[in-house]
Write a protein that holds these residues in place. Structure first.
Motif, PDB file in Angstrom:
ATOM      1  N   ASP A   1       1.575  -8.658  -7.368  1.00 13.32           N
ATOM      2  CA  ASP A   1       1.652  -7.200  -7.209  1.00 13.32           C
ATOM      3  C   ASP A   1       2.326  -6.620  -8.454  1.00 13.32           C
ATOM      4  N   PHE A   2       1.533  -6.390  -9.516  1.00 10.62           N
ATOM      5  CA  PHE A   2       2.128  -6.002 -10.788  1.00 10.62           C
ATOM      6  C   PHE A   2       2.842  -4.655 -10.729  1.00 10.62           C
ATOM      7  N   PRO A   3       2.296  -3.618 -10.101  1.00 14.73           N
ATOM      8  CA  PRO A   3       3.036  -2.344 -10.060  1.00 14.73           C
ATOM      9  C   PRO A   3       4.434  -2.489  -9.460  1.00 14.73           C
ATOM     10  N   ALA A   4       4.563  -3.281  -8.398  1.00 15.23           N
ATOM     11  CA  ALA A   4       5.873  -3.476  -7.782  1.00 15.23           C
ATOM     12  C   ALA A   4       6.801  -4.250  -8.713  1.00 15.23           C
ATOM     13  N   VAL A   5       6.280  -5.314  -9.335  1.00 18.51           N
ATOM     14  CA  VAL A   5       7.089  -6.112 -10.257  1.00 18.51           C
ATOM     15  C   VAL A   5       7.543  -5.257 -11.434  1.00 18.51           C
ATOM     16  N   ALA A   6       6.619  -4.482 -11.993  1.00 12.31           N
ATOM     17  CA  ALA A   6       6.963  -3.625 -13.135  1.00 12.31           C
ATOM     18  C   ALA A   6       7.962  -2.549 -12.728  1.00 12.31           C
ATOM     19  N   GLY A   7       7.810  -1.992 -11.532  1.00 14.92           N
ATOM     20  CA  GLY A   7       8.728  -0.957 -11.074  1.00 14.92           C
ATOM     21  C   GLY A   7      10.140  -1.479 -10.907  1.00 14.92           C
TER      22      GLY A   7
ATOM     23  N   SER B   1      18.525 -14.788   1.906  1.00  9.62           N
ATOM     24  CA  SER B   1      17.461 -14.096   2.644  1.00  9.62           C
ATOM     25  C   SER B   1      17.836 -12.656   2.976  1.00  9.62           C
ATOM     26  N   ARG B   2      18.406 -11.972   2.011  1.00 11.25           N
ATOM     27  CA  ARG B   2      18.788 -10.577   2.214  1.00 11.25           C
ATOM     28  C   ARG B   2      17.601  -9.664   1.898  1.00 11.25           C
ATOM     29  N   THR B   3      17.520  -8.553   2.596  1.00 12.86           N
ATOM     30  CA  THR B   3      16.411  -7.625   2.398  1.00 12.86           C
ATOM     31  C   THR B   3      16.771  -6.598   1.325  1.00 12.86           C
ATOM     32  N   GLY B   4      16.880  -7.076   0.101  1.00  9.91           N
ATOM     33  CA  GLY B   4      17.151  -6.198  -1.026  1.00  9.91           C
ATOM     34  C   GLY B   4      16.021  -6.271  -2.039  1.00  9.91           C
ATOM     35  N   LEU B   5      16.304  -5.822  -3.243  1.00  5.56           N
ATOM     36  CA  LEU B   5      15.280  -5.852  -4.279  1.00  5.56           C
ATOM     37  C   LEU B   5      14.841  -7.273  -4.609  1.00  5.56           C
ATOM     38  N   GLY B   6      15.738  -8.249  -4.395  1.00  4.79           N
ATOM     39  CA  GLY B   6      15.382  -9.633  -4.689  1.00  4.79           C
ATOM     40  C   GLY B   6      14.247 -10.125  -3.810  1.00  4.79           C
ATOM     41  N   SER B   7      14.350  -9.863  -2.513  1.00  7.63           N
ATOM     42  CA  SER B   7      13.280 -10.292  -1.602  1.00  7.63           C
ATOM     43  C   SER B   7      11.990  -9.522  -1.880  1.00  7.63           C
ATOM     44  N   TYR B   8      12.125  -8.237  -2.176  1.00  6.53           N
ATOM     45  CA  TYR B   8      10.941  -7.413  -2.481  1.00  6.53           C
ATOM     46  C   TYR B   8      10.245  -7.924  -3.742  1.00  6.53           C
ATOM     47  N   LEU B   9      11.048  -8.253  -4.755  1.00  4.35           N
ATOM     48  CA  LEU B   9      10.466  -8.758  -6.001  1.00  4.35           C
ATOM     49  C   LEU B   9       9.822 -10.121  -5.792  1.00  4.35           C
ATOM     50  N   GLY B  10      10.476 -10.995  -5.023  1.00  2.57           N
ATOM     51  CA  GLY B  10       9.920 -12.319  -4.783  1.00  2.57           C
ATOM     52  C   GLY B  10       8.585 -12.256  -4.059  1.00  2.57           C
TER      53      GLY B  10
ATOM     54  N   LYS C   1       0.817  -1.217   0.000  1.00  2.03           N
ATOM     55  CA  LYS C   1       0.000   0.000   0.000  1.00  2.03           C
ATOM     56  C   LYS C   1       0.858   1.279   0.000  1.00  2.03           C
ATOM     57  N   HIS C   2       2.152   1.137  -0.273  1.00  6.06           N
ATOM     58  CA  HIS C   2       3.043   2.288  -0.375  1.00  6.06           C
ATOM     59  C   HIS C   2       3.325   2.571  -1.851  1.00  6.06           C
ATOM     60  N   ALA C   3       3.806   3.774  -2.124  1.00  2.19           N
ATOM     61  CA  ALA C   3       4.269   4.073  -3.472  1.00  2.19           C
ATOM     62  C   ALA C   3       5.430   3.137  -3.806  1.00  2.19           C
ATOM     63  N   VAL C   4       5.412   2.558  -5.006  1.00  4.11           N
ATOM     64  CA  VAL C   4       6.449   1.590  -5.380  1.00  4.11           C
ATOM     65  C   VAL C   4       7.827   2.238  -5.341  1.00  4.11           C
ATOM     66  N   VAL C   5       7.928   3.493  -5.755  1.00  2.00           N
ATOM     67  CA  VAL C   5       9.231   4.158  -5.746  1.00  2.00           C
ATOM     68  C   VAL C   5       9.765   4.275  -4.324  1.00  2.00           C
ATOM     69  N   THR C   6       8.875   4.423  -3.343  1.00  2.00           N
ATOM     70  CA  THR C   6       9.310   4.468  -1.943  1.00  2.00           C
ATOM     71  C   THR C   6       9.839   3.114  -1.495  1.00  2.00           C
ATOM     72  N   ASP C   7       9.138   2.039  -1.888  1.00  4.34           N
ATOM     73  CA  ASP C   7       9.616   0.692  -1.557  1.00  4.34           C
ATOM     74  C   ASP C   7      10.970   0.421  -2.201  1.00  4.34           C
ATOM     75  N   ILE C   8      11.117   0.792  -3.475  1.00  9.23           N
ATOM     76  CA  ILE C   8      12.379   0.560  -4.175  1.00  9.23           C
ATOM     77  C   ILE C   8      13.504   1.341  -3.507  1.00  9.23           C
ATOM     78  N   ALA C   9      13.228   2.581  -3.122  1.00 16.69           N
ATOM     79  CA  ALA C   9      14.245   3.387  -2.441  1.00 16.69           C
ATOM     80  C   ALA C   9      14.662   2.758  -1.118  1.00 16.69           C
ATOM     81  N   THR C  10      13.775   1.992  -0.504  1.00 12.83           N
ATOM     82  CA  THR C  10      14.087   1.326   0.759  1.00 12.83           C
ATOM     83  C   THR C  10      14.985   0.114   0.539  1.00 12.83           C
ATOM     84  N   TYR C  11      14.704  -0.654  -0.505  1.00 16.41           N
ATOM     85  CA  TYR C  11      15.413  -1.921  -0.727  1.00 16.41           C
ATOM     86  C   TYR C  11      16.633  -1.799  -1.646  1.00 16.41           C
ATOM     87  N   LEU C  12      16.655  -0.816  -2.535  1.00 20.43           N
ATOM     88  CA  LEU C  12      17.730  -0.709  -3.521  1.00 20.43           C
ATOM     89  C   LEU C  12      19.117  -0.507  -2.906  1.00 20.43           C
ATOM     90  N   PRO C  13      19.287   0.305  -1.853  1.00 18.60           N
ATOM     91  CA  PRO C  13      20.648   0.530  -1.330  1.00 18.60           C
ATOM     92  C   PRO C  13      21.396  -0.737  -0.963  1.00 18.60           C
TER      93      PRO C  13
END
Length: 332
Positions: free
Chosen positions: A297-303, A281-290, A85-97
């Motif tokens: 969750d298509f918006p997250a997958v597409a983002g 089991s790292r908390t990066g984009l891989g776990s978020y995408l999985g 329920k968050h903006a996908v860009v916010t989630d990506i900014a959390t996991y990308l680093p």
């Protein structure tokens, strides 16, 4: 003038590839039937849902929706995640680093292993054949297999390295940008720095072994060619040792091809890192995408797909441009 045309051509190709990527994601979204209104207004009446669709322009013609979709991508607006329920860009900014830090460590390990492979081969160090054999065998295995082997050996049997996660205490994540290792270094916290680094060593090594062999072979071939050059013979005639010749004259004249390959492999690592993050089991984009795939969750997958593909395209373009600037013969 030729360089200018070359640069404009590569930048035009970059924009064209990004547009093709956006079109592909838009088509996949249409085919998937993902409906943000149904996902976010599950308990609303059909009249309220219809009004919301009209407000969002979801009933507009496909061309209008695609133009609006591209405009949103330009603004890094990937929509709202159905799951968080968050903006996908916010989630990506959390996991990308954490994903970026892991790739950076993997690249540094790749360069170190490639340099060790090439130099030990050329100078015929004792035991170098064993190292080359280990690197070759490791490069034949898929990345996730190397990760699992590392877990079994260095975590389960030897207890040298932690087996999962990004920190020993997940609740002790430092505040800031999400770049935990950078945070530890800049805040002079060696304990946290080692904790973060120790969690990255196994997954980074699994990512690095395959590219290290490929880059090391290219560097070794270039070094061997450079060693036959006249200026190297002159350096030897002056009484320089083989090690001095290698460090002062050979390496810097042999690195171009290896560095170009490093840029290409760095781009591809952002794809491989998704799998290795799941293994550890790292908390990066891989776990978020999985998790997003499991929840449809298509918006997250597409983002995530757009961001990683854009990184791949941009890095390849930058490498291409740098090669053209360094060697004008390429700029045709």
């Amino acid at each position: 003038m030729r360089i200018t045309r070359f640069l404009l051509g590569r930048l035009g190709a970059l924009l064209g590839l990004l547009l093709m990527l956006s079109l592909l994601l838009f088509v996949l979204q249409e085919i998937s039937g993902a409906d943000p209104v149904d996902a976010t207004m599950q308990r609303a009446s059909e009249e309220a849902k219809a009004a919301k669709r009209a407000e969002l322009g979801l009933d507009d013609p496909a061309i209008a929706r695609y133009v609006r979709y591209v405009g949103d991508l330009v603004q890094l607006d990937f929509g709202t995640s159905f799951r968080t329920k968050h903006a996908v860009v916010t989630d990506i900014a959390t996991y990308l680093p954490q994903t970026v830090e892991l790739v950076v460590v993997a690249i540094l390990l790749t360069l170190a292993l490639a340099l060790l492979f090439s130099v030990s081969s050329v100078l015929r160090w004792p035991g170098s054949s064993v190292f080359r054999t280990v690197l070759f065998v490791g490069s034949t295995a898929p990345t996730f297999v190397l990760g699992i082997f590392g877990l079994l050996l260095f975590y389960q049997e030897l207890h040298w390295l932690p087996g999962a996660g990004s920190l020993s205490d997940p609740d002790a994540v430092p505040d800031g940008t999400g770049f935990m290792f950078t945070h530890a270094v800049t805040h002079l916290d060696p304990g946290l720095a080692w904790d973060v680094l120790s969690h990255m060593l196994m997954p980074a090594t699994a990512l690095a072994i395959g590219p290290a062999l490929a880059i090391g072979r290219v560097l070794r071939s270039s070094i061997e060619t450079t060693l036959d050059s006249d200026f190297v013979r002159t350096a030897r005639a002056k009484g320089l040792t083989e090690w001095d010749v290698l460090l002062r004259h050979v390496l810097r004249n042999s690195a171009n091809g290896a560095l170009s390959m490093t840029g290409l492999y760095m781009a591809s690592m952002f794809a491989g890192v998704l799998v290795i993050e799941s293994v550890f089991s790292r908390t990066g984009l891989g776990s978020y995408l999985g998790q997003s795939l499991g929840a449809s969750d298509f918006p997250a997958v597409a983002g995530v797909t757009f961001v990683l593909a854009a990184i791949y395209i941009v890095i390849n373009t930058v490498v291409d441009i740098l090669q053209g600037v360094a060697d004008p013969r390429i700029a045709v």
